[in-house]
Design an enzyme around this catalytic site. Structure first.
Site, PDB file in Angstrom:
ATOM      1  N   ASP A 163       0.601  -1.151  -0.246  1.00 22.12           N
ATOM      2  CA  ASP A 163      -0.147  -0.036   0.420  1.00 22.12           C
ATOM      3  C   ASP A 163       1.003   1.173   0.393  1.00 22.12           C
ATOM      4  OD1 ASP A 163      -3.055   0.254   0.078  1.00 22.12           O
ATOM      5  OD2 ASP A 163      -2.679   0.409   1.581  1.00 22.12           O
ATOM      6  N   ASP A 175     -10.898  -5.722  11.989  1.00 21.53           N
ATOM      7  CA  ASP A 175     -11.142  -7.172  12.239  1.00 21.53           C
ATOM      8  C   ASP A 175     -11.934  -7.447  12.532  1.00 21.53           C
ATOM      9  OD1 ASP A 175      -9.281  -5.897  14.574  1.00 21.53           O
ATOM     10  OD2 ASP A 175      -7.954  -7.232  14.053  1.00 21.53           O
TER      11      ASP A 175
END
Length: 1032
Positions: free
Chosen positions: A366, A732
């Site tokens: 990224d 998450d």
């Protein structure tokens, strides 16, 4: 490496595409002027066309035709120099393994005419295995042209039909007649060496004692029966351990109710403020304890059977039926997440014990760093040597940095001399690999003013990390990647999604969603494993362990993911800041596994792709209603009229279940849900995975680039209902919560050999910043629309105890408010000579004694059934206080600022760099504002203790009784903050910290006592004789 055919760069939004050749260096061809075979010494001779015979087109190793034919027929079929498999040349007889090659010069293929679609398929397959691609053209037509965006000597525009040079033509020969996501038969290679079906069956027979020839039939029957058995089973906790634990929990709940009743009904009138504060804190602690304790009511263990998995899905002579798996690794900053650490993770994935054609590893960069890109190129080259070494000797772990760090005497057990020799050679190879990686990192420390330049003079497309095209590089593939022994390697794909100003990229969650879409277009495995860049595979059979649950016909259909516990390397022996977090992973997660499954913790998790797409789990068959005759109306009624209609309706419903996905296509707007990619939408309906058969390979390549464009998710449900959920930096927890709300269940798998291991920040400041990020994410979820207190009641698929656990994960940071106040109360009581409780009677003291006994009993019994050591439990209790009065408090403040004032805070990536000195980072002192609250609490409690003892000395022995209660609470705070104080003081090579603490404390007490005694001033008792005289 086959990637030398070229690089493709471009952007979907800007309608750009360009090929860049020559980024990778070609292997130099060996000089053939001598025309002498280096194997037998004879002349090389000529081929059937009269030209000089060349056995290997890769390196040009001089070999004559007889040696070439003998090596292909009797040897390894590989070139002795470059280890590349010999390709069949004109006039040479076929050997095993030539079926996949495209021999257009052979008479068998003289009259085969391939259509244009097959040609495009082969060209695109070569691109997928040997080219780097950025972006995607705006048009999907085959003849659409794209203007160049990167100027260079060797750059040129390309069209939908990708040109391949002479080197690319050689590469095509091994990639033809293969699908992007094949299910071929098991090939001769490392997977057979590691445990083929026959070897596993023989091992199973040996265990059963059925290897005798007279028992072959019985062994076969027993083997088939064994294959039909479940692949896993629940192992309940022994009743002798769990029943006393539950009884103590109930007793503690009752005692807590009586304790709070007594505290509320007996206020302290002369300290009403302190009393009221303590009551509020204690009630909050009780609620927090209930939310944390009751989800641990049903803990279970699990056991897997890997031999049954092999007997069922890896049968001899049949295609390997193990499900493919796409593995995701994410990284951002190569300075904080060293490429050497990421490279070790990649190497452990490529060497795992799983069929190579079933594995595809995707690395998400990224940060669009050329440093990471070049490091992955070096990693791919080293994998050609490392992977066959791992599989040949079945070593563990398969991350070279940690394998070579093991202190094992390999000569003591009389191992094979060849292993010792090859291990030493491999260690030298790895040291050279580290030197190359460190050189790349050192070069990346200083960015050139003109930006990074690739080897052919072309600017690196990711020079601007906030404005760059999407990038895809397939380093290794099923047709382009072979190890030194000629065996295929798993596919390794580098991905960097497109980034442009003005778009919200959603950090890690957005990167993971981009990987979902890319992998769905290229390989579309039904299961996905995601790992952090510093979490390597410690157990090469970890994916097999997960498949025992996901591929089990009985329970696998309703399992959304299999979560593994996190284990860490490089932590000091005493685990000062509870980095291992064993109480959570070995107690809380086992408890959740007995309800609806553990929460998703961000790494070490194998997902079912369909669950991430937002689909509901298959419905369980409902029990038929009881039907009786009319004579007993209490037990039901007979339905005679609609019996036939009911049968027809049942058949219709079954047919409707089979066509559920087709009906969904006609009822839902898939473009609004999944995005404007027909190929990707089609792949979402394929439960068993595989590339959509109706799509041409050329379209697959373009769609893979299209789906990582920065505007692809606009006006879709990505991040809202699909994939990793947006709205919190702890994506998450939110992602797992959405799956459980749909009715899925998860599994907690704890193999004896830890599946994955990672690194943790052992420095106090870094550890607190990590905890701050987790707590801030929980606060964001609490104030979002996905708050577990309000979300998910409509469907009613989330179990109550599971909801308790999710509520606890979002409100635990708010406990810091009560904890800070409660930790300050002892010092205030000591300084003001007040107390939070009145004088208690003998009967009331039983409540306090019972409460403390139940607290200790609960902890001891938890340790008994979970196997956690008392030291780990105590470290967890200490850091609960340290984190509560620092990181959790700041998380609540920042969360409120974000919700009320819209002030956003950025988090930093936790450093994964290691220190040369063992645990040297443990003693590094990095000042941060997170240290202020616990430091303040510690100081005022130490001052309070000194003041309380001094006051007791002044007032006499009658004041020592009330003082002990106050000192007890003050020492409770100091003992819990002791690791924090140790971290503040840094490295103490000579004087132990406890000595320093007691020295300061005793010195203060004795100083005040000395001032009180004041021995240098004479004091007399009685009247002053100078004023009233002797006769007074």
């Amino acid at each position: 490496m086959e990637a030398s055919a070229g690089l493709v760069a471009g952007s979907h939004n800007r309608n750009e595409l360009v090929v860049i050749h020559g980024h990778e260096e070609h292997k130099p061809l060996k000089n053939l002027d001598g025309q002498v075979c280096e194997i037998c010494g004879d002349e090389i001779g000529l081929n059937v066309d009269g030209d000089l015979f060349v056995a290997c087109n890769e390196c040009g190793f001089p070999a004559c035709r007889p040696c070439y034919e003998y090596e292909r027929r009797e040897g390894t079929q590989n070139c002795p120099q470059c280890k590349t498999r010999y390709k069949r040349l004109k006039g040479s007889p076929r050997v095993e393994g030539d079926d996949d090659e495209d021999d257009l010069d052979d008479i068998e293929h003289e009259f085969i005419i391939e259509d244009e679609q097959d040609k495009n398929k082969y060209l695109t397959e070569a691109m997928l295995h040997g080219k780097m691609t950025y972006g995607r053209g705006h048009d999907d037509e085959e003849n659409s042209h794209f203007p160049p965006v990167i100027t260079g000597v060797r750059s040129r525009p390309v069209s939908g039909e990708f040109p391949i040079g002479s080197h690319g033509e050689q590469m095509l020969s091994s990639s033809l007649h293969k699908r992007v996501h094949p299910y071929p038969e098991a090939q001769d290679g490392t997977q057979k060496k590691e445990g083929g079906w026959k070897e596993r069956m023989d091992d199973w027979k040996m265990q059963q004692g059925n290897l005798g020839p007279e028992q072959e039939d019985d062994a076969e029957a027993a083997m088939l029966d064994e294959a039909r058995q479940p692949l896993s089973r629940k192992v309940p906790i022994a009743s002798s351990k769990i029943n006393p634990y539950r009884m103590v929990i109930v007793a503690r709940l009752i005692i807590l109710a009586f304790f709070l009743r007594y505290r509320i009904l007996h206020p302290v009138h002369d300290a009403i403020g302190l009393w009221l504060t303590s009551i509020v804190c204690e009630i909050w602690f009780a609620i927090s304890w209930i939310l944390d304790q009751f989800p641990k009511w049903l803990p279970i263990d699990r056991e897997t059977y890997l031999d049954r998995l092999s007997l069922r899905y890896e049968r001899e002579g049949e295609p390997n039926m193990l499900a493919p798996a796409d593995i995701f690794v994410s990284t951002v900053d190569p300075m904080k997440e060293p490429p050497l650490v990421t490279g070790n993770t990649i190497l452990s994935i490529l060497a795992m014990d799983y069929p190579v054609e079933k594995i595809s590893c995707y690395l998400s960069d990224d940060g669009a760093s050329m440093c990471t890109f070049e490091a992955m190129s070096e990693t791919a080259e080293f994998a050609r040597k490392w992977v066959p070494f791992c599989k040949k000797y079945s070593i563990e772990p398969r991350a070279p940095e940690f394998y070579f760090a093991l202190k094992i005497d390999y000569l003591k057990d009389k191992v094979q001399p060849t292993f010792v020799k090859e291990r030493r050679a491999m260690k030298r190879e790895y040291e050279e690999f580290k030197v190359r990686i460190n050189a790349i990192v050192a070069k990346a420390q200083k960015v050139p003013p003109e930006g990074w330049i690739m080897q052919d003079g072309t600017p690196w497309p990711g020079n601007n990390t906030r404005d760059h095209p999407g990038m895809i590089q397939v380093f290794l593939g099923h047709s382009g990647g072979h190890d030194t022994e000629g065996n295929e390697l798993p596919r390794l794909v580098y991905v960097s999604r497109e980034k442009r100003p003005g778009f919200s990229h959603h950090k890690k969650a957005g990167a993971m969603n981009a990987l979902i879409r890319v992998s769905a277009v290229l390989t579309n495995a039904p299961f996905m494993l995601n790992l952090d860049c510093d979490h390597y595979i410690n157990n090469s059979k970890a994916v097999r362990e997960a498949m025992c649950f996901l591929m089990d016909p009985q329970i696998g259909k309703r399992v959304c993911y299999v979560q593994f516990p996190q284990r860490f390397d490089g932590i000091d022996r005493h685990d000062r800041y509870a980095n291992r977090n064993t109480v959570f992973f070995d107690i809380n997660m086992k408890g959740l596994d007995g309800i609806q499954g553990p929460v998703y913790v961000g790494t070490g998790c194998v997902f079912k792709r369909q669950a991430l797409y937002g689909y509901d789990p298959p419905k369980e068959p409902k029990r038929p209603k009881m039907v009786t005759c009319d004579c007993c109306p209490c037990f039901g009624r007979r339905k005679k009229k609609n019996a036939k209609n009911g049968a027809v309706g049942e058949g219709t419903s079954l047919q409707g279940m089979d066509n559920e996905k087709e009906l969904l296509m006609s009822q839902m707007n898939f473009e609004k849900r999944f995005g404007q990619s027909t190929i990707f939408v089609t792949s979402t309906l394929m439960e068993e995975g595989g590339v959509p058969p109706s799509s041409s390979p050329a379209a697959l390549l373009k769609e893979a680039i299209h789906v990582i464009s920065c505007g692809y998710e606009d006006k879709t449900e990505w991040g809202l209902e699909l994939g990793w959920i947006y709205g919190s930096i702890t994506e998450d927890i939110l992602t797992g919560f959405k799956m459980h709300c749909r009715g899925w269940r998860s599994i907690y798998c704890m193999p004896k050999l830890a599946a994955f291991k990672g690194s943790a920040p052992i420095n106090l400041s870094d550890r607190l910043n990590q905890v701050l990020r987790w707590a801030l994410g929980s606060v964001e979820i609490f104030f979002s629309r996905h708050s577990p207190m309000l979300y998910g009641y409509k469907e009613g698929k989330l179990k109550w105890l599971e909801r308790f656990a999710y509520v606890n994960t979002t409100i635990y940071p708010f406990t810091s408010l009560a904890l800070v106040a409660y930790c300050c109360l002892p010092a205030i009581c000591l300084l003001t000579d007040k107390f939070i409780m009145p004088e208690i009677s003998t009967f009331a003291s039983l409540f306090f004694i019972g409460l403390f006994l139940s607290i200790f009993s609960t902890g001891i019994l938890e340790l008994r059934w979970s196997g956690v050591s008392i030291e780990e439990w105590w470290r967890n209790e200490q850091f609960w206080v340290i984190g509560g009065v620092s990181a959790h408090l700041f998380a609540v403040v920042q969360g409120l600022l974000k919700v009320l004032a819209g002030i956003d805070t950025n988090f930093t990536v936790t450093s994964k760099a290691t220190d040369d000195d063992d645990f040297g980072e443990l003693y590094a002192f990095k000042w941060t504002t997170l240290l202020i609250p616990p430091t303040t609490i510690l100081i005022i409690n130490l001052v309070g203790v000194v003041a309380g003892v001094s006051d007791a000395i002044n007032n006499g022995y009658q004041s020592w009784g009330p003082l002990f209660g106050k000192l007890f609470f003050a020492f409770w705070v100091i003992v819990h903050l002791y690791p924090f104080l140790k971290g503040l003081m840094g490295r103490q090579n000579r004087t132990p910290t406890i000595v320093v603490i007691w020295s300061v404390l005793l010195a203060s007490i004795f100083s005040l006592l000395w001032v009180r005694i004041d021995p240098f001033v004479m004091k007399t008792k009685g009247p002053d004789t100078k004023q009233c005289g002797i006769n007074c």
